[in-house]
Design an enzyme around this catalytic site. Sequence first.
Site, PDB file in Angstrom:
ATOM      1  N   THR A 192      44.616  14.266  52.898  1.00 16.12           N
ATOM      2  CA  THR A 192      44.714  14.804  51.548  1.00 16.12           C
ATOM      3  C   THR A 192      45.601  16.035  51.565  1.00 16.12           C
ATOM      4  O   THR A 192      45.472  16.886  52.438  1.00 16.12           O
ATOM      5  CB  THR A 192      43.310  15.120  50.986  1.00 16.12           C
ATOM      6  OG1 THR A 192      43.451  15.709  49.703  1.00 16.12           O
ATOM      7  CG2 THR A 192      42.532  16.074  51.893  1.00 16.12           C
ATOM      8  N   GLU A 338      38.616  12.399  48.897  1.00 13.90           N
ATOM      9  CA  GLU A 338      37.375  12.614  49.642  1.00 13.90           C
ATOM     10  C   GLU A 338      36.248  11.690  49.177  1.00 13.90           C
ATOM     11  O   GLU A 338      35.183  11.655  49.793  1.00 13.90           O
ATOM     12  CB  GLU A 338      36.908  14.072  49.491  1.00 13.90           C
ATOM     13  CG  GLU A 338      37.766  15.096  50.209  1.00 13.90           C
ATOM     14  CD  GLU A 338      38.995  15.544  49.423  1.00 13.90           C
ATOM     15  OE1 GLU A 338      39.315  14.894  48.407  1.00 13.90           O
ATOM     16  OE2 GLU A 338      39.630  16.534  49.814  1.00 13.90           O
ATOM     17  N   LYS A 449      35.840  33.354  34.550  1.00 19.18           N
ATOM     18  CA  LYS A 449      34.420  33.701  34.616  1.00 19.18           C
ATOM     19  C   LYS A 449      34.180  34.955  33.776  1.00 19.18           C
ATOM     20  O   LYS A 449      34.526  36.059  34.190  1.00 19.18           O
ATOM     21  CB  LYS A 449      33.996  33.969  36.064  1.00 19.18           C
ATOM     22  CG  LYS A 449      33.899  32.707  36.937  1.00 19.18           C
ATOM     23  CD  LYS A 449      35.032  32.627  37.935  1.00 19.18           C
ATOM     24  CE  LYS A 449      34.998  31.322  38.721  1.00 19.18           C
ATOM     25  NZ  LYS A 449      36.318  31.009  39.320  1.00 19.18           N
ATOM     26  N   TRP A 454      31.535  30.449  31.918  1.00 17.99           N
ATOM     27  CA  TRP A 454      32.841  30.011  32.388  1.00 17.99           C
ATOM     28  C   TRP A 454      33.657  29.442  31.232  1.00 17.99           C
ATOM     29  O   TRP A 454      33.138  28.724  30.385  1.00 17.99           O
ATOM     30  CB  TRP A 454      32.678  28.930  33.481  1.00 17.99           C
ATOM     31  CG  TRP A 454      32.123  29.473  34.770  1.00 17.99           C
ATOM     32  CD1 TRP A 454      31.633  30.717  34.990  1.00 17.99           C
ATOM     33  CD2 TRP A 454      32.015  28.765  36.014  1.00 17.99           C
ATOM     34  NE1 TRP A 454      31.220  30.842  36.288  1.00 17.99           N
ATOM     35  CE2 TRP A 454      31.436  29.672  36.946  1.00 17.99           C
ATOM     36  CE3 TRP A 454      32.349  27.486  36.438  1.00 17.99           C
ATOM     37  CZ2 TRP A 454      31.187  29.309  38.273  1.00 17.99           C
ATOM     38  CZ3 TRP A 454      32.095  27.124  37.752  1.00 17.99           C
ATOM     39  CH2 TRP A 454      31.529  28.038  38.661  1.00 17.99           C
TER      40      TRP A 454
END
Lengths: 555, 555
Positions: A192, A338, A449, A454
Site C-alpha cells: 500500500t 488493508e 477538532k 469534529w
Amino acid sequence: MRRVTGHPATSMDDYQLNTTTFIRHAARTYPEQEIVYYTPAGLGRYTYAQAHRRMMRLANALESLGVAPGDRVGVLDWNSHRHFELYFAIPGTGAVLLQMNLRISTDDLSYVGQHSEVSYICVDESLLPIAEAIAGNLPQVKGFIVMSDRPVSEIATTLSPVYGYEELLADAPEEYNWPMVDETSAYSACYTSGTTGRPKGVYYSHRNIHLHSLTMAAYLGINSDDCALVIVPMFHGQSWGLFYSCVMMGAKLIFPGRYTAEEITPLVDLMIAEQVTIAHGAPAIFQPMLHYIRTLDDKPDFSRARFLSGATEPPLSMMRGFQELTGAEIIHAYGATETTPLVAVNYRLKPSVRDRLTPDEQWDLKRKQGLPVTGVDVRVLDEDGQDVNHDGTTVGEICMAGPWIAGRYHDAPASEEAFRDGYWHSGDAGTIDPDGYLKVVDRIKDVIKSGGEWISSIDMENAIAGHPNVLDAAVVGLPHDKWQERPLALVVTKEDAQVTEDDLRELLLERFARWQLPDEIRFVAEIPKTSVGKTNKKTIVAEYHGLYTQGTLNE
Amino acid sequence: MRRVTGHPATSMDDYQLNTTTFIRHAARTYPEQEIVYYTPAGLGRYTYAQAHRRMMRLANALESLGVAPGDRVGVLDWNSHRHFELYFAIPGTGAVLLQMNLRISTDDLSYVGQHSEVSYICVDESLLPIAEAIAGNLPQVKGFIVMSDRPVSEIATTLSPVYGYEELLADAPEEYNWPMVDETSAYSACYTSGTTGRPKGVYYSHRNIHLHSLTMAAYLGINSDDCALVIVPMFHGQSWGLFYSCVMMGAKLIFPGRYTAEEITPLVDLMIAEQVTIAHGAPAIFQPMLHYIRTLDDKPDFSRARFLSGATEPPLSMMRGFQELTGAEIIHAYGATETTPLVAVNYRLKPSVRDRLTPDEQWDLKRKQGLPVTGVDVRVLDEDGQDVNHDGTTVGEICMAGPWIAGRYHDAPASEEAFRDGYWHSGDAGTIDPDGYLKVVDRIKDVIKSGGEWISSIDMENAIAGHPNVLDAAVVGLPHDKWQERPLALVVTKEDAQVTEDDLRELLLERFARWQLPDEIRFVAEIPKTSVGKTNKKTIVAEYHGLYTQGTLNE
C-alpha cells in the site's frame, strides 16, 4: 475479548480454505463457462476448463523453475487472462503472487521488490521498460517470465535470464496435483502506498481471500448468469477480489487488458457487446462511461447490472444517470488495501429505511458507504477508544477487525499505531447514522477538532465548491487557544464572478451547525497544491498558523 | 493430498468464525428487522435487537446455572423464538446445543442424552411428557428449564429441579460480553438415526456453521428483503441451517411453532399474510401446501420465493404447480445430517444447459439434486475408489469432503467405514451427468450390482409404479452366479386392472437398457413392508434368495 475453547467437534475442521478450492470447483462444475480477454489481435475466448489446464501447466512450469512454497513471484501486467492464470497457479503451488503496481515510481517499485525478496517476475511485453528499470535493483531475482503472443526469441530485452510464458506452458505437463496449502499461508501480497514513508506490505492469507470472496458473492448475489468486467487493476488490491467471487460462483469473466479513462469508448462497447452485469471501479472511470453513454442513440440495457463504485463518494448525478439511462445500479462500497477490501456496501436499502424515506432521501442515503458486511466488525471510535454515538453526525475514526482485515504490515515494526486493541485503525474519519449506515467524512488528520467535536474539512470544502461562482476551496483547522482548532476557509472565485462571505455562510448553514462554520473565510487567487494536484493543507496551515491564537490572545 | 505451508500472512487469521459474529452483526446492523413467532395466544413479534438482548440475558442465566464451555445443553422444542434464542445463547457461551429429536423413541432419545452427557435440558411445556419419560435415564442432568408463557410455578411436572425460562431471563443482566469461542469448538450436536444401530453424534463446529451459512446465503441470494419461514424442525440438522443464513444477511424470520402436514392451512395462510420468500421442507410438506393453494380463489403471489425442497426427489407436478399457480420456484437441494446439510442445489439452471434444453427437458433436469456448491468436494466413486464417468448413467457412491462435512462420528470408533481416504462415504448411490448435475438414484445397499454395472432399484420401482394399472412395486437384486446380482421385480396390480409382463418391459425400455431389465417380473398380492411402511427388501431377498443361483446352476 476473552477466548474460550469448548467441546471437540466432528467436522472436517482441518479442511483448508484456499484458492485451489475455487478453481477446481469452477473447472469441474462450470467447465464450459466463458472467459473473454484482450489480445493485440482482438478478443480471445476460452473456458474455465481450458484456463484450469493452463494453470496446471503453469504450476508445473513454476515448480520446474525452482519456485517453492512461500516464494514471492511478482507480476507486472494489465488485466489479462495470463494475470488471471497466475492468480491461481502461483498461490496454488503455495507461493505468493506479489502485486507489482505499474503506476508507482520505479524507486518505490524497486523497494517493493527488495522488501518482498521477489524471486521471479512475470512481465507483460508492453511493460518490459518498467522491469528493465528496476532489474538492476533486484539482484536476487532468478529470472523474468515474459508474457506475449509472440515467441520470446523475437523479443528484445536487457532482462536476463528470460523465459517465455507460452513456451513454459507448452513444455509443461497438463496434469498438476494441487497441494492443500495451509489456509494461513499468504496467497498474495499488495504493498500500500501511503502518503508518507515507503510502501507497506499486506500479505493476504488463503483463508482471507476465501472468506472475502464468498462474502462478496453473497452481498452482490453473483451467480452463473452474471458476466463480470474486471476493471479495477489486478495489481491494486487483487482487483478488489471480484474475479475470485466470480470463479467461486461460475460467472463469466472479461479481462479487458489495458484501458484508460480518456479512451473509454472501447470498454463501454465491450460491456454492451458482452452484456456485462458486474463491474467495479472509481467514479473516475464511471463518469466518462456515462458521458459516452449519453451520446449513444440506443442506450444500453444494464438493468441486471450491479456496478461497484469505490475510492470516493459517487456523485449523485452519476448514480442517477446510470439508473435512468441504462437501469444499472451504482453501488457504493468501502474498503482499503488493508481490508481486501470489502467492508461496507450500499446495495438494496434496508426495508425499514426504504419504507420511511422519500425517493430523493433514498438517493442521498445511497451516497454513503453503506452497511458493514457480516464477518467484519466495524466501529467508529473517539479519541478515547469509545464508540461514538450512532447519530450520523458524531465523527470518529473507522476501525475494523475480521478475518480479511490486516493485523499488521509485513516486516514493518513501526506500524503498531495502526494496529492496536485488536483493530486496524484506518485513519478514515466517519460517522454511523441511526440506521447503521457508515459514511466516510474525511481523513482523520484533516478533520478539524473543535471543542471536543469534529468537523469534516472535506464536507465543508465540497459544500463551498457547490456554489456556482466558486472555482476552488480549501478548509483547514488552525490552532485555537480556547477550542483547540477552528476552521479557516480559502476560496477562489470564478473569473468575473461575485461571491460574498455572507453568501457562503448562508450556503454552509444548510448543512452545518452555526458553531461549525469557519471563523474566517478568505478569498484568495489560488489554493496551494501538491505535486499530484491535491490541496496542500500543510502549506496552508503553516502560512496561517497564528491566525486564531493571535486573535484569542489579543482579546 | 499433500499439505504445504507457505509464507506467513498479515491477515487477522486468528479472528475466529463463530455464531456470535452473526448475531452481533444482525443486532447492530438490522436491529429493527422483525421476527415473528407462534404463541398459544397468537403471533408474537419482536426485533433482532430485542432477541439479542434476550439472548444475552439467557447467556448470563446459563452461566449462573453453572453451564461451562464445552457442556452440552439439550433442547426439546418446536420451531419457536425461544429455540432460536437458545441457538445463539448456548454456543455463544462456548457450550453445545444438543438437538433433541422429539420424534425418535424415548429409548433412543435417552441414549442420545446419555451419550452426549447432557447437563441441562430446555423443554417446551407441551413436550414435558417426553422429558419426563427420559429423565430417569439421565441421572447426570442438573436441571430442566421449562419454556412457557405461563409462570413455571403453575406448571405441574415430575421433573426436578425445574427452572422457568422466562423467570431466568427476567432475573439475569441484559449485558453479556460474548467471548471469542474457538472456531473448532462444537456449537451444536445432532444425532443421526440410521436404520441400524444407535443414533450417531455429529458435532458441528462454529467454523462449520459459519461457512455453511455464508454459502447458503450466497447460493439462495438471501438478503434483508427476504422473509423466511422456518419449516424444517430445528432439532433436525439445525433446520438445515437456514435461519443462520437469514440472521447473517438480516432477513426477516418466522418461527411457526408446531404444525403438521395434515393441518397445513394455517401455515400457508401465514406464508401469504407475511409474504414469505424463503422456506424449506420435504415434498411431504409442500404437496399438501399445493393442494390447499389449488382450492384458493385468489392464488398467492410467491413470485420472489425460493422454496428449498429436500429429502426425496420433488415430483414434477409439484414443482410445476407451485411455479404456475404462485410463481414460486421449488429448488431441489441435497445433503444429510453429516453435511450440515447443503452439498448440492438446483437453483438457476446453468446458462449452457438452459440454452440447449427444451422447457420440458429443463423441468426434468430440475428434478436432479443439482450442482455441488463451492467449498464442498463432491465425488461419485466406484467400488475401487475411482471417479465414475460423468455420463449421467454410471452409478457410484456419493462421497464428500469440505469444511462443513463430518470427518467422524463423536465417540463412535466403529465408523471408520464411512469416513476414509478423506471423504465421508454417504451410502447414497448417484450419478453425475456431463453438465455436472448430481442425481441420487438409490441407497448403495439397495443398488443392484450386475456384471460390474449398477442398476438403481428405486428408479426401476418408480418406472413400474408409473404404469396406470400398477398399485405398488418393489425391485431387489438377487444373487446371481454369473452376474453377481440380477433384478427381480414384484408388482401389485390395481383391483380389476390388467397388466402383462410385456407391458412392463416395454415401459421400462423407455428409461432402461435391455440388459438392466429384471430377469423376472412377478405379480403378487402385496409387497412386504416394515413397521414404518417402507418396502422390506430384506424380507423379499430372503424369500427369493435362490431364484437366480438355482437357475444358473441348473443350466
